[in-house]
Write an enzyme that holds these catalytic residues in place. Structure first.
Site, PDB file in Angstrom:
ATOM      1  N   SER A 212       0.814  -1.237   0.000  1.00  0.00           N
ATOM      2  CA  SER A 212       0.000   0.000   0.000  1.00  0.00           C
ATOM      3  C   SER A 212       0.833   1.265   0.000  1.00  0.00           C
ATOM      4  O   SER A 212       0.428   2.285   0.561  1.00  0.00           O
ATOM      5  CB  SER A 212      -0.977  -0.003   1.190  1.00  0.00           C
ATOM      6  OG  SER A 212      -1.858  -1.097   1.091  1.00  0.00           O
ATOM      7  N   HIS A 248      17.156  18.726  17.816  1.00  0.00           N
ATOM      8  CA  HIS A 248      16.400  17.502  18.117  1.00  0.00           C
ATOM      9  C   HIS A 248      16.076  16.807  16.803  1.00  0.00           C
ATOM     10  O   HIS A 248      15.659  17.461  15.835  1.00  0.00           O
ATOM     11  CB  HIS A 248      15.098  17.818  18.854  1.00  0.00           C
ATOM     12  CG  HIS A 248      14.161  16.639  18.941  1.00  0.00           C
ATOM     13  ND1 HIS A 248      14.318  15.630  19.863  1.00  0.00           N
ATOM     14  CD2 HIS A 248      13.064  16.306  18.200  1.00  0.00           C
ATOM     15  CE1 HIS A 248      13.359  14.722  19.702  1.00  0.00           C
ATOM     16  NE2 HIS A 248      12.589  15.111  18.698  1.00  0.00           N
ATOM     17  N   SER A 250      14.080  13.160  15.341  1.00  0.00           N
ATOM     18  CA  SER A 250      13.322  11.955  15.661  1.00  0.00           C
ATOM     19  C   SER A 250      12.527  11.534  14.431  1.00  0.00           C
ATOM     20  O   SER A 250      12.391  12.293  13.467  1.00  0.00           O
ATOM     21  CB  SER A 250      12.384  12.190  16.850  1.00  0.00           C
ATOM     22  OG  SER A 250      11.409  13.161  16.533  1.00  0.00           O
ATOM     23  N   GLY A 252       9.334  10.066  14.984  1.00  0.00           N
ATOM     24  CA  GLY A 252       7.933  10.144  15.372  1.00  0.00           C
ATOM     25  C   GLY A 252       7.193   8.816  15.343  1.00  0.00           C
ATOM     26  O   GLY A 252       5.976   8.801  15.151  1.00  0.00           O
ATOM     27  N   ARG A 253       7.894   7.703  15.549  1.00  0.00           N
ATOM     28  CA  ARG A 253       7.254   6.391  15.481  1.00  0.00           C
ATOM     29  C   ARG A 253       7.289   5.717  16.848  1.00  0.00           C
ATOM     30  O   ARG A 253       8.028   6.122  17.750  1.00  0.00           O
ATOM     31  CB  ARG A 253       7.952   5.520  14.432  1.00  0.00           C
ATOM     32  CG  ARG A 253       8.017   6.187  13.079  1.00  0.00           C
ATOM     33  CD  ARG A 253       8.773   5.384  12.059  1.00  0.00           C
ATOM     34  NE  ARG A 253       7.978   4.280  11.533  1.00  0.00           N
ATOM     35  CZ  ARG A 253       8.407   3.487  10.548  1.00  0.00           C
ATOM     36  NH1 ARG A 253       9.603   3.674  10.013  1.00  0.00           N
ATOM     37  NH2 ARG A 253       7.628   2.508  10.106  1.00  0.00           N
ATOM     38  N   SER A 258      10.909   3.324  16.815  1.00  0.00           N
ATOM     39  CA  SER A 258      11.182   4.681  17.297  1.00  0.00           C
ATOM     40  C   SER A 258      12.683   4.960  17.356  1.00  0.00           C
ATOM     41  O   SER A 258      13.466   4.131  17.839  1.00  0.00           O
ATOM     42  CB  SER A 258      10.566   4.870  18.687  1.00  0.00           C
ATOM     43  OG  SER A 258      10.883   6.144  19.198  1.00  0.00           O
ATOM     44  N   ASN A 262      19.014  14.048  20.964  1.00  0.00           N
ATOM     45  CA  ASN A 262      19.187  15.494  21.124  1.00  0.00           C
ATOM     46  C   ASN A 262      20.676  15.803  21.137  1.00  0.00           C
ATOM     47  O   ASN A 262      21.463  15.079  21.768  1.00  0.00           O
ATOM     48  CB  ASN A 262      18.539  15.988  22.413  1.00  0.00           C
ATOM     49  CG  ASN A 262      17.038  15.761  22.428  1.00  0.00           C
ATOM     50  OD1 ASN A 262      16.329  16.155  21.511  1.00  0.00           O
ATOM     51  ND2 ASN A 262      16.540  15.107  23.477  1.00  0.00           N
TER      52      ASN A 262
END
Length: 381
Positions: A212, A248, A250, A252-253, A258, A262
Protein backbone atom coordinates in the site's frame (compact mmCIF):
# COMPACT_ATOMS: atom_id res chain seq x y z
CA UNK A 1 13.30 64.63 -37.15
CA UNK A 2 16.12 62.28 -38.17
CA UNK A 3 16.31 59.02 -36.30
CA UNK A 4 19.94 59.57 -35.38
CA UNK A 5 19.05 62.83 -33.67
CA UNK A 6 16.58 61.20 -31.29
CA UNK A 7 17.54 61.43 -27.62
CA UNK A 8 16.32 59.33 -24.73
CA UNK A 9 13.89 61.01 -22.32
CA UNK A 10 15.34 62.51 -19.20
CA UNK A 11 15.04 60.64 -15.92
CA UNK A 12 12.31 63.03 -14.75
CA UNK A 13 10.21 62.24 -17.83
CA UNK A 14 10.89 58.51 -17.42
CA UNK A 15 9.66 58.68 -13.86
CA UNK A 16 6.53 60.59 -14.89
CA UNK A 17 5.74 58.11 -17.65
CA UNK A 18 6.48 55.20 -15.36
CA UNK A 19 3.96 56.39 -12.81
CA UNK A 20 1.17 55.81 -15.35
CA UNK A 21 2.62 52.72 -17.02
CA UNK A 22 2.13 50.31 -14.11
CA UNK A 23 5.48 48.73 -15.01
CA UNK A 24 6.34 45.76 -12.77
CA UNK A 25 9.17 45.83 -10.28
CA UNK A 26 11.68 43.02 -10.66
CA UNK A 27 13.82 41.51 -7.87
CA UNK A 28 17.24 41.82 -9.44
CA UNK A 29 20.49 43.38 -8.37
CA UNK A 30 22.40 45.81 -10.55
CA UNK A 31 25.12 48.26 -9.55
CA UNK A 32 23.65 51.66 -8.84
CA UNK A 33 25.09 54.52 -10.86
CA UNK A 34 25.15 57.95 -9.29
CA UNK A 35 22.10 60.14 -9.86
CA UNK A 36 21.62 63.65 -8.49
CA UNK A 37 17.91 63.82 -9.32
CA UNK A 38 15.44 63.70 -6.42
CA UNK A 39 12.35 61.50 -6.68
CA UNK A 40 9.85 59.62 -4.57
CA UNK A 41 10.08 55.88 -3.93
CA UNK A 42 6.66 55.43 -5.53
CA UNK A 43 7.89 57.05 -8.72
CA UNK A 44 11.06 54.95 -8.72
CA UNK A 45 9.05 51.75 -8.52
CA UNK A 46 7.33 52.63 -11.79
CA UNK A 47 10.42 53.50 -13.84
CA UNK A 48 10.76 50.90 -16.59
CA UNK A 49 14.49 51.08 -17.28
CA UNK A 50 16.52 49.04 -14.79
CA UNK A 51 19.45 51.46 -14.75
CA UNK A 52 17.30 54.58 -14.38
CA UNK A 53 15.05 52.97 -11.80
CA UNK A 54 18.01 52.07 -9.59
CA UNK A 55 19.49 55.53 -10.14
CA UNK A 56 16.17 56.87 -8.90
CA UNK A 57 16.41 54.79 -5.71
CA UNK A 58 19.93 56.14 -5.28
CA UNK A 59 18.60 59.67 -5.28
CA UNK A 60 15.68 58.91 -2.97
CA UNK A 61 17.72 57.19 -0.31
CA UNK A 62 20.63 59.65 -0.69
CA UNK A 63 23.47 57.14 -0.68
CA UNK A 64 26.81 58.55 0.39
CA UNK A 65 29.81 58.32 -1.92
CA UNK A 66 31.19 55.48 0.22
CA UNK A 67 27.96 53.55 -0.20
CA UNK A 68 27.59 54.02 -3.97
CA UNK A 69 29.80 51.05 -4.98
CA UNK A 70 27.57 48.73 -3.00
CA UNK A 71 25.03 46.61 -4.85
CA UNK A 72 21.56 47.02 -3.40
CA UNK A 73 18.55 44.74 -3.81
CA UNK A 74 15.73 46.47 -5.66
CA UNK A 75 13.33 44.05 -4.01
CA UNK A 76 14.23 45.49 -0.59
CA UNK A 77 13.69 49.04 -1.78
CA UNK A 78 10.29 48.17 -3.20
CA UNK A 79 9.39 46.41 0.03
CA UNK A 80 9.79 49.71 1.89
CA UNK A 81 6.76 51.15 0.08
CA UNK A 82 4.69 47.96 -0.16
CA UNK A 83 1.60 48.01 2.07
CA UNK A 84 1.47 45.52 4.93
CA UNK A 85 -1.11 42.77 4.35
CA UNK A 86 -4.24 43.32 6.44
CA UNK A 87 -5.12 39.67 7.12
CA UNK A 88 -3.36 36.52 8.32
CA UNK A 89 -3.74 34.62 5.03
CA UNK A 90 -2.13 37.43 3.04
CA UNK A 91 0.72 37.72 5.55
CA UNK A 92 1.45 33.98 5.30
CA UNK A 93 1.39 34.14 1.50
CA UNK A 94 3.80 37.08 1.56
CA UNK A 95 6.22 35.25 3.86
CA UNK A 96 6.12 32.10 1.76
CA UNK A 97 6.69 34.09 -1.45
CA UNK A 98 9.82 35.54 0.14
CA UNK A 99 11.32 32.06 0.25
CA UNK A 100 11.42 31.96 -3.54
CA UNK A 101 12.39 35.60 -4.07
CA UNK A 102 15.19 35.46 -1.48
CA UNK A 103 16.05 32.06 -2.92
CA UNK A 104 19.43 30.44 -2.94
CA UNK A 105 21.14 32.36 -5.74
CA UNK A 106 24.47 33.96 -4.95
CA UNK A 107 24.00 37.71 -4.53
CA UNK A 108 26.87 39.76 -5.97
CA UNK A 109 27.15 41.98 -2.89
CA UNK A 110 27.23 39.07 -0.46
CA UNK A 111 29.56 36.24 0.37
CA UNK A 112 28.10 32.73 0.52
CA UNK A 113 27.78 32.75 4.31
CA UNK A 114 26.37 36.29 4.31
CA UNK A 115 23.60 35.17 2.00
CA UNK A 116 22.87 32.14 4.16
CA UNK A 117 23.13 33.62 7.67
CA UNK A 118 22.92 37.44 7.17
CA UNK A 119 26.23 37.97 8.92
CA UNK A 120 27.33 41.40 7.71
CA UNK A 121 25.27 44.51 8.55
CA UNK A 122 24.51 45.03 4.83
CA UNK A 123 22.93 41.57 4.52
CA UNK A 124 20.54 41.89 7.50
CA UNK A 125 16.88 41.44 6.52
CA UNK A 126 15.23 41.68 9.94
CA UNK A 127 13.27 39.06 11.88
CA UNK A 128 10.56 36.53 11.04
CA UNK A 129 11.32 36.31 7.32
CA UNK A 130 10.99 32.71 6.14
CA UNK A 131 14.19 31.57 4.44
CA UNK A 132 15.47 28.41 2.82
CA UNK A 133 17.74 26.38 5.08
CA UNK A 134 19.01 23.00 3.90
CA UNK A 135 18.37 21.95 0.27
CA UNK A 136 14.73 21.48 -0.75
CA UNK A 137 14.29 18.72 -3.32
CA UNK A 138 12.12 15.92 -4.68
CA UNK A 139 13.69 12.70 -5.95
CA UNK A 140 11.22 10.37 -7.68
CA UNK A 141 14.06 7.87 -7.95
CA UNK A 142 15.98 6.93 -4.79
CA UNK A 143 17.62 3.51 -4.95
CA UNK A 144 19.60 1.52 -2.38
CA UNK A 145 21.99 -1.40 -2.61
CA UNK A 146 20.79 -2.93 0.67
CA UNK A 147 17.22 -2.69 2.01
CA UNK A 148 16.91 -2.54 5.81
CA UNK A 149 13.85 -4.73 6.33
CA UNK A 150 14.66 -5.60 9.96
CA UNK A 151 15.90 -2.43 11.71
CA UNK A 152 17.71 -3.14 14.95
CA UNK A 153 19.09 -1.27 17.94
CA UNK A 154 21.31 -1.95 20.93
CA UNK A 155 18.10 -1.57 22.94
CA UNK A 156 16.15 -4.85 22.44
CA UNK A 157 12.85 -2.96 22.66
CA UNK A 158 13.80 -1.23 19.42
CA UNK A 159 14.72 -4.28 17.38
CA UNK A 160 12.32 -5.62 14.74
CA UNK A 161 11.63 -9.35 15.04
CA UNK A 162 11.38 -11.74 12.13
CA UNK A 163 7.57 -11.69 12.43
CA UNK A 164 7.62 -7.88 12.15
CA UNK A 165 9.94 -7.82 9.14
CA UNK A 166 9.01 -5.28 6.47
CA UNK A 167 8.59 -6.05 2.78
CA UNK A 168 10.43 -3.22 1.02
CA UNK A 169 11.44 -2.36 -2.52
CA UNK A 170 14.93 -1.12 -3.37
CA UNK A 171 13.53 1.82 -5.35
CA UNK A 172 11.53 4.53 -3.58
CA UNK A 173 11.09 8.31 -3.60
CA UNK A 174 12.70 10.84 -1.29
CA UNK A 175 11.90 14.49 -0.63
CA UNK A 176 13.13 17.12 1.80
CA UNK A 177 11.66 20.40 3.07
CA UNK A 178 13.76 22.83 5.11
CA UNK A 179 13.07 26.38 6.33
CA UNK A 180 14.47 28.79 8.88
CA UNK A 181 13.65 32.21 10.29
CA UNK A 182 15.49 34.73 12.43
CA UNK A 183 13.72 35.28 15.75
CA UNK A 184 16.12 37.83 17.30
CA UNK A 185 18.58 40.13 15.54
CA UNK A 186 21.66 41.76 17.10
CA UNK A 187 21.21 40.30 20.56
CA UNK A 188 24.59 41.65 21.70
CA UNK A 189 25.12 45.12 20.24
CA UNK A 190 25.39 44.65 16.46
CA UNK A 191 26.08 40.92 16.64
CA UNK A 192 24.41 37.68 17.72
CA UNK A 193 21.26 36.42 15.95
CA UNK A 194 18.88 33.67 17.08
CA UNK A 195 17.61 31.43 14.27
CA UNK A 196 14.88 28.81 14.36
CA UNK A 197 15.05 26.02 11.79
CA UNK A 198 13.00 23.01 10.74
CA UNK A 199 13.93 20.21 8.34
CA UNK A 200 11.82 17.22 7.31
CA UNK A 201 12.95 14.42 5.02
CA UNK A 202 10.83 11.46 3.90
CA UNK A 203 11.47 8.12 2.18
CA UNK A 204 8.32 6.98 0.41
CA UNK A 205 7.82 3.44 -0.90
CA UNK A 206 5.69 4.83 -3.69
CA UNK A 207 6.43 1.88 -6.02
CA UNK A 208 5.60 -0.75 -3.37
CA UNK A 209 1.98 -1.48 -4.30
CA UNK A 210 2.03 -4.81 -2.42
CA UNK A 211 2.37 -2.90 0.89
CA UNK A 212 0.00 0.00 0.00
CA UNK A 213 2.87 2.39 -0.79
CA UNK A 214 3.82 3.35 2.80
CA UNK A 215 6.17 6.08 3.98
CA UNK A 216 9.12 3.99 5.11
CA UNK A 217 10.80 6.69 7.18
CA UNK A 218 10.31 10.39 7.91
CA UNK A 219 12.80 12.36 10.02
CA UNK A 220 11.79 15.57 11.82
CA UNK A 221 14.53 18.00 12.84
CA UNK A 222 13.69 21.24 14.67
CA UNK A 223 16.56 23.34 16.01
CA UNK A 224 17.50 26.71 17.50
CA UNK A 225 20.83 28.44 16.84
CA UNK A 226 22.71 31.42 18.25
CA UNK A 227 24.95 32.75 15.47
CA UNK A 228 27.78 35.29 15.73
CA UNK A 229 29.67 37.09 12.97
CA UNK A 230 33.44 36.60 13.06
CA UNK A 231 36.23 37.97 10.87
CA UNK A 232 39.48 36.01 11.00
CA UNK A 233 41.86 34.59 8.43
CA UNK A 234 42.74 30.93 9.03
CA UNK A 235 44.90 29.00 6.56
CA UNK A 236 43.78 31.19 3.68
CA UNK A 237 40.07 30.89 4.53
CA UNK A 238 37.84 33.59 6.02
CA UNK A 239 36.35 32.40 9.31
CA UNK A 240 33.01 34.19 9.12
CA UNK A 241 30.65 32.41 11.52
CA UNK A 242 30.54 30.94 15.02
CA UNK A 243 27.32 29.37 16.26
CA UNK A 244 25.81 27.18 18.94
CA UNK A 245 22.80 24.99 18.09
CA UNK A 246 20.35 22.85 20.05
CA UNK A 247 19.12 20.14 17.70
CA UNK A 248 16.40 17.50 18.12
CA UNK A 249 15.92 14.73 15.57
CA UNK A 250 13.32 11.95 15.66
CA UNK A 251 11.16 9.83 13.38
CA UNK A 252 7.93 10.14 15.37
CA UNK A 253 7.25 6.39 15.48
CA UNK A 254 6.45 3.93 18.25
CA UNK A 255 8.59 0.98 19.35
CA UNK A 256 10.27 -0.98 17.92
CA UNK A 257 10.80 1.59 15.11
CA UNK A 258 11.18 4.68 17.30
CA UNK A 259 14.48 6.60 16.93
CA UNK A 260 15.47 9.97 18.41
CA UNK A 261 18.30 11.98 19.93
CA UNK A 262 19.19 15.49 21.12
CA UNK A 263 22.44 17.27 20.38
CA UNK A 264 24.29 20.49 21.16
CA UNK A 265 26.32 21.54 18.13
CA UNK A 266 29.17 23.97 17.58
CA UNK A 267 28.97 25.63 14.14
CA UNK A 268 32.10 26.98 12.46
CA UNK A 269 31.73 28.60 9.02
CA UNK A 270 34.61 29.35 6.63
CA UNK A 271 34.60 30.62 3.05
CA UNK A 272 36.69 31.87 0.15
CA UNK A 273 35.07 33.23 -3.01
CA UNK A 274 32.69 30.51 -4.26
CA UNK A 275 33.81 27.97 -1.67
CA UNK A 276 32.31 27.47 1.80
CA UNK A 277 33.14 25.02 4.58
CA UNK A 278 30.93 24.18 7.57
CA UNK A 279 32.36 22.24 10.52
CA UNK A 280 29.92 20.90 13.16
CA UNK A 281 31.23 18.91 16.12
CA UNK A 282 28.42 17.92 18.49
CA UNK A 283 27.70 16.47 21.91
CA UNK A 284 24.81 14.09 22.39
CA UNK A 285 22.59 14.74 25.41
CA UNK A 286 22.41 11.32 27.02
CA UNK A 287 19.10 9.69 27.92
CA UNK A 288 18.03 7.10 30.46
CA UNK A 289 19.33 3.72 29.28
CA UNK A 290 15.90 2.08 29.51
CA UNK A 291 14.26 4.79 27.38
CA UNK A 292 17.05 5.29 24.85
CA UNK A 293 15.87 4.05 21.46
CA UNK A 294 19.38 4.09 20.00
CA UNK A 295 22.05 4.16 22.75
CA UNK A 296 24.95 3.56 20.34
CA UNK A 297 23.90 6.11 17.68
CA UNK A 298 26.97 8.35 18.07
CA UNK A 299 29.22 5.39 17.24
CA UNK A 300 27.51 5.17 13.82
CA UNK A 301 26.16 8.57 12.75
CA UNK A 302 29.14 10.07 14.51
CA UNK A 303 30.25 12.96 16.69
CA UNK A 304 30.51 15.64 14.06
CA UNK A 305 30.36 16.39 10.35
CA UNK A 306 32.03 18.58 7.76
CA UNK A 307 30.26 19.96 4.68
CA UNK A 308 32.16 21.55 1.79
CA UNK A 309 30.29 23.58 -0.84
CA UNK A 310 31.50 24.88 -4.19
CA UNK A 311 29.70 26.85 -6.90
CA UNK A 312 30.95 26.64 -10.48
CA UNK A 313 28.97 28.78 -12.92
CA UNK A 314 25.37 27.58 -12.35
CA UNK A 315 26.35 24.24 -10.83
CA UNK A 316 26.41 23.67 -7.06
CA UNK A 317 28.43 20.86 -5.49
CA UNK A 318 28.51 19.77 -1.84
CA UNK A 319 30.28 16.99 0.01
CA UNK A 320 29.36 15.94 3.55
CA UNK A 321 31.71 13.78 5.65
CA UNK A 322 31.07 12.49 9.17
CA UNK A 323 32.69 9.99 11.50
CA UNK A 324 32.39 8.43 14.94
CA UNK A 325 35.93 9.69 15.76
CA UNK A 326 36.74 6.28 17.17
CA UNK A 327 38.84 3.37 15.97
CA UNK A 328 38.41 -0.37 15.87
CA UNK A 329 34.89 -1.78 15.85
CA UNK A 330 33.45 1.66 16.59
CA UNK A 331 34.97 3.28 13.49
CA UNK A 332 31.96 4.21 11.38
CA UNK A 333 30.96 7.12 9.22
CA UNK A 334 29.35 8.28 6.01
CA UNK A 335 29.84 10.48 2.96
CA UNK A 336 27.21 12.26 0.86
CA UNK A 337 27.74 14.04 -2.45
CA UNK A 338 25.10 16.38 -3.93
CA UNK A 339 25.10 18.07 -7.32
CA UNK A 340 22.50 20.68 -8.30
CA UNK A 341 22.41 21.72 -11.94
CA UNK A 342 20.23 24.04 -14.09
CA UNK A 343 17.33 22.69 -16.15
CA UNK A 344 15.04 25.63 -16.95
CA UNK A 345 14.56 28.90 -15.09
CA UNK A 346 14.33 28.23 -11.35
CA UNK A 347 13.89 24.52 -11.94
CA UNK A 348 17.09 22.63 -11.22
CA UNK A 349 18.11 19.00 -11.28
CA UNK A 350 19.45 17.28 -8.17
CA UNK A 351 21.72 14.23 -7.97
CA UNK A 352 22.60 12.61 -4.62
CA UNK A 353 25.01 9.82 -3.72
CA UNK A 354 25.28 8.51 -0.14
CA UNK A 355 27.46 5.75 1.27
CA UNK A 356 27.82 4.69 4.89
CA UNK A 357 25.76 4.56 8.05
CA UNK A 358 22.75 6.67 8.96
CA UNK A 359 21.16 7.85 5.72
CA UNK A 360 18.07 8.12 7.95
CA UNK A 361 17.48 7.55 11.66
CA UNK A 362 15.93 4.11 11.20
CA UNK A 363 19.13 3.15 9.33
CA UNK A 364 21.53 4.73 11.83
CA UNK A 365 23.47 1.46 12.26
CA UNK A 366 22.79 0.06 8.78
CA UNK A 367 25.37 0.55 6.05
CA UNK A 368 24.25 0.94 2.44
CA UNK A 369 24.76 2.98 -0.70
CA UNK A 370 21.91 5.22 -1.94
CA UNK A 371 21.60 6.96 -5.32
CA UNK A 372 18.93 9.59 -5.97
CA UNK A 373 17.90 11.78 -8.91
CA UNK A 374 15.22 14.45 -9.04
CA UNK A 375 14.62 18.19 -9.01
CA UNK A 376 15.83 20.86 -6.61
CA UNK A 377 13.92 24.01 -5.67
CA UNK A 378 16.41 25.50 -3.18
CA UNK A 379 20.03 24.71 -2.45
CA UNK A 380 22.52 25.36 0.34
CA UNK A 381 23.35 28.89 -0.82
Amino acid sequence: MALNSYKRPTLQLSILLGCFSGAPVYAEEIQIPSSPMPATAEACAAVESNTERLSCYDAVFKLSEAEKPLLVSERLAAAEIAPEPDNLKAKIEQRVSNVISEGSQLKPNQSLLDGRWELSPESKLGTWNIRAYQPVYLMPGFWTTDKNERPKSENPNNTVTQEQQQNLTSMEAKFQLSLKTKAVENLFGDNGDIWLGYTQSSRWQVYNSDESRPFRETNYEPEASLVFRTNYDILGLDWRMLGLTFNHQSNGRSDPLSRSWNRVMLNLGFEKNNFALMLRPWYRIEEDANDDNNPDIKNYIGRGDLTAFYRWKEHDFSLMLRHSLKGGDDSHGAAQFDWSFPISGRLRGHFQLFDGYGESLIDYNHRATYVGLGVSLMNWF
